[in-house]
Design a protein around this motif. Sequence first.
Motif, PDB file in Angstrom:
ATOM      1  N   SER A 134      20.132  31.766  48.799  1.00  0.00           N
ATOM      2  CA  SER A 134      19.528  32.770  49.684  1.00  0.00           C
ATOM      3  C   SER A 134      18.018  32.585  49.712  1.00  0.00           C
ATOM      4  CB  SER A 134      19.878  34.172  49.200  1.00  0.00           C
ATOM      5  OG  SER A 134      21.269  34.407  49.271  1.00  0.00           O
ATOM      6  N   THR A 135      17.443  32.621  50.891  1.00  0.00           N
ATOM      7  CA  THR A 135      16.024  32.307  51.066  1.00  0.00           C
ATOM      8  C   THR A 135      15.115  33.229  50.264  1.00  0.00           C
ATOM      9  OG1 THR A 135      16.433  31.389  53.254  1.00  0.00           O
ATOM     10  CG2 THR A 135      14.187  32.102  52.790  1.00  0.00           C
ATOM     11  N   TYR A 136      15.467  34.491  50.180  1.00  0.00           N
ATOM     12  CA  TYR A 136      14.599  35.451  49.486  1.00  0.00           C
ATOM     13  C   TYR A 136      14.357  35.052  48.042  1.00  0.00           C
ATOM     14  CZ  TYR A 136      12.705  39.896  47.843  1.00  0.00           C
ATOM     15  OH  TYR A 136      11.901  40.861  47.296  1.00  0.00           O
ATOM     16  N   PHE A 137      15.360  34.476  47.394  1.00  0.00           N
ATOM     17  CA  PHE A 137      15.204  34.068  45.994  1.00  0.00           C
ATOM     18  C   PHE A 137      14.089  33.036  45.848  1.00  0.00           C
ATOM     19  CE2 PHE A 137      20.018  34.964  45.402  1.00  0.00           C
ATOM     20  CZ  PHE A 137      19.769  36.319  45.352  1.00  0.00           C
ATOM     21  N   PHE A 138      14.018  32.123  46.787  1.00  0.00           N
ATOM     22  CA  PHE A 138      13.010  31.062  46.707  1.00  0.00           C
ATOM     23  C   PHE A 138      11.625  31.587  47.077  1.00  0.00           C
ATOM     24  CE2 PHE A 138      17.045  29.010  46.918  1.00  0.00           C
ATOM     25  CZ  PHE A 138      16.912  27.907  46.090  1.00  0.00           C
ATOM     26  N   ILE A 139      11.591  32.544  47.986  1.00  0.00           N
ATOM     27  CA  ILE A 139      10.312  33.175  48.311  1.00  0.00           C
ATOM     28  C   ILE A 139       9.778  33.935  47.097  1.00  0.00           C
ATOM     29  CG2 ILE A 139       9.282  35.023  49.702  1.00  0.00           C
ATOM     30  CD1 ILE A 139      11.120  34.076  51.990  1.00  0.00           C
ATOM     31  N   VAL A 140      10.671  34.621  46.412  1.00  0.00           N
ATOM     32  CA  VAL A 140      10.303  35.354  45.193  1.00  0.00           C
ATOM     33  C   VAL A 140       9.752  34.395  44.138  1.00  0.00           C
ATOM     34  CG1 VAL A 140      11.289  36.581  43.219  1.00  0.00           C
ATOM     35  CG2 VAL A 140      11.836  37.315  45.537  1.00  0.00           C
ATOM     36  N   ILE A 141      10.437  33.281  43.951  1.00  0.00           N
ATOM     37  CA  ILE A 141       9.983  32.296  42.970  1.00  0.00           C
ATOM     38  C   ILE A 141       8.629  31.722  43.374  1.00  0.00           C
ATOM     39  CG2 ILE A 141      10.463  29.998  42.007  1.00  0.00           C
ATOM     40  CD1 ILE A 141      13.457  30.719  42.162  1.00  0.00           C
ATOM     41  N   GLY A 142       8.476  31.394  44.649  1.00  0.00           N
ATOM     42  CA  GLY A 142       7.217  30.832  45.113  1.00  0.00           C
ATOM     43  C   GLY A 142       6.040  31.755  44.883  1.00  0.00           C
ATOM     44  N   ALA A 143       6.275  33.065  45.017  1.00  0.00           N
ATOM     45  CA  ALA A 143       5.204  34.039  44.812  1.00  0.00           C
ATOM     46  C   ALA A 143       4.901  34.259  43.329  1.00  0.00           C
ATOM     47  CB  ALA A 143       5.579  35.364  45.462  1.00  0.00           C
TER      48      ALA A 143
END
Length: 807
Positions: A134-143
Amino acid sequence: MNKEKLLGILPHIVAPIIFIAISLAFFSPLLEGKRLAQHDIAMWKGGAKEVLDYKEKTGEVSLWTNSMFGGMPAYLVSVPYSNNLIQHADKLLNTVQRPASFIFITMLGFYILMLVMGLNPWLSIVGAIAYGLSTYFFIVIGAGHNAKIRAMSYVAPMIAGMILTFRGKFLSGFALFALFFALNLYAGHPQITYYAAFILAALFIGYLVDSFRNKEKVNLPKIIGTLALAGILGLGANFSSLWFTYDYGKDSIRGKSELTDDQHNKTSGLDKNYVTQWSYGPAETFNLLIPNLMGGASAMNMGEKSETYKFLRQNGVPMNQTQAIVSQLPTYWGPQPSTSGPVYIGAIVFFLFVMGLFIIKSATKWAILAVTVLAILLSWGNHLNFLTDLFLNYFPAYNKFRTVSMILVIVEFTMPFLGFLALKEIYEDKVSNSDFMKAFKWSVGITGGLCLLFVLLGKGMFNFSGMVDQQLISSGWPQEIINAIVKDRQNMMWNDSIRSLVFVLVGAGLVFALFKKKIKPAHFLVALGLFITVDLWVVNKRYMDNKNFVTPQMVEAPFNATEADKMILTDTDPNFRVFNLTVSPFNDASTSYFHKSIGGYHGAKLRRYQDLIEKHLATGNMAVLNMLNTKYFIQNSNNGPMAMRNPDALGNAWFVDSTIMVANADEEIAALANFNPKTTAVVDKRFASLITSTPTHTDSLSTIKLTEYKPNRLKYSASCQISRIAVFSEIYYAKGWKATIDGKPANHFRANYVLRAMVVPQGVHTIEFVFDPPMWHTGRSIDLASSLLILLVFAGWIAWSLKPKNK
């Protein structure tokens, strides 16, 4: 081992291998020795630098740091709760290098849940991949929101434990729920735990209704008792961190303000405008299906094929300047102040979820749909005020959390969960032809129709203007460039609408072929897993590519000292503050990496300090800055950041000649607008009993100075001919700071809204402040006992499960 048993355990061996391979492949620079640069982790390193250095130097844990916001408890900054043995389970699961391990654990946890739900193991692997990518997981990690993704990764197996318990498998349910609930809490993100409770409650109600409808015997007292006991142990394992989070929360911005102004914006927790600042737009919700519906992230690399690139080159803008502009193009035009990317669930997963609404025939489905819709509506925040206000004012603890859009983590779970439950029914050939065709037609029509709607009408439905556009025009950008950006935004929506439509049709075609037995189940699983992976992988790489990885040295030491920092570091005074005006001072912890900062970066600063920021520090009240011992300002100059010494900083402590007694917090903070902190202290009348006997005349020979500094221990020498009131340039926090005079306990009180003060009797004295919250010692014992019990029960369950059973 016979062939049947080998085939039975094979998927359980293959699954973690696949999950590890996918995780490491996505974060492939880790294999080259690089590390992911994460903004919030860099900020954390800045804020935690003082207590980490102190522990490395002394071996002692400091529960207080002076590096941010004048000083604050370190509970939510960096405190190792070493007696919580759950940390060892967390370390074991994070054997794969972070952040790849976060995705691995997320997939593994969902795989466990799918198995508990009775899915074929190979289908469970596909479901786990769909959820974990899920894209949100990777956005969370990136932040750099590592605590958030860690907490989310433990939600699925925690739910699996509840479901097992509901089915009467009390030992396995207890073991799973207790361990993963404890791990979820250990991750340190209560907001995710809070949202997980929504899912747990919905599923519990759904299962309960289904059980009554099916006239199944349910031992409800035993179920509740088992889950309650497991929950108590999970809470107990994390008692120290939870207690301090709760207790400190009452005095932080997540607690009620004592000020009476701006009442329409205040709640018993965070201010409403702070909670709802990042509200998802109603139309923005469709990026669950179409990722670039509203421009993706706040800044995107649009490349040479973009309309903006063509316009700039056609108008003679140099190549290097053009490339620089389009590499950070402000494409997002939604209602949020900024975003790192959409909450994209995957077009195929979205299709499966809609199909699940038709295929699944149970109250559980309606419970899942209800919590999904509720999460979407709550994510709209200030776009749906009546519901938001209802929850902020009346729903327990809801107003303690910010960023309402984060509640979409519920949707991130419920959509693949219901979607793969539906796929299970189809895969096991339990759906009639008429039911399937009805579900299939409606699901394709709804999901494909939404995509087609935006393909055909999307460009005419919106104006594609973002909040940033007017700022760009005001800063000198011509309207023609904004028009080119608008065209790029339109193209982004159109292209991704086509893209999602294709994936919906591919996914639908595969499901149709499976149902009609036109494709072998094994081939279906491979194809479905491949297309889901490609869909999500490509989108995820838009927001996190290999450019985000740097050398380990850059991650470990994320900030470089400027010439201004180096100059200030030559000052041998152990305790003074710096106000860095070259950064956003109250949203940046880089200064804290080198100095004790007036500002910082934290989501739970002290409420009174936040009041001080809003009323005085943000307006540059020098009296307040002087009382905070702001010895240096860092300002921009033609030669870069420049340090300027403040000759009026009042130092670590001083005696005042008089006090202004005020009736409440409103009067106290207002009095700081026009007073001389060098001679006068503003004191709330609730402390009047501590200073009534103090003489009012002055003693010019009195002295007080700091003689020893540690973040959690301050020692002063004082000399005065008469009793005097001393004000200390340290943040007042009564829940842990203990004062002594010559080794004997002494009262201290609050002055000047945020500082400490005390009456110093006549004579020569040693004054000491020590931060030692009593609950720290009690909590460690509770942590140890509870976490040990959880691990023993879990180990016992594993041993019992592996023990050969008699036929």
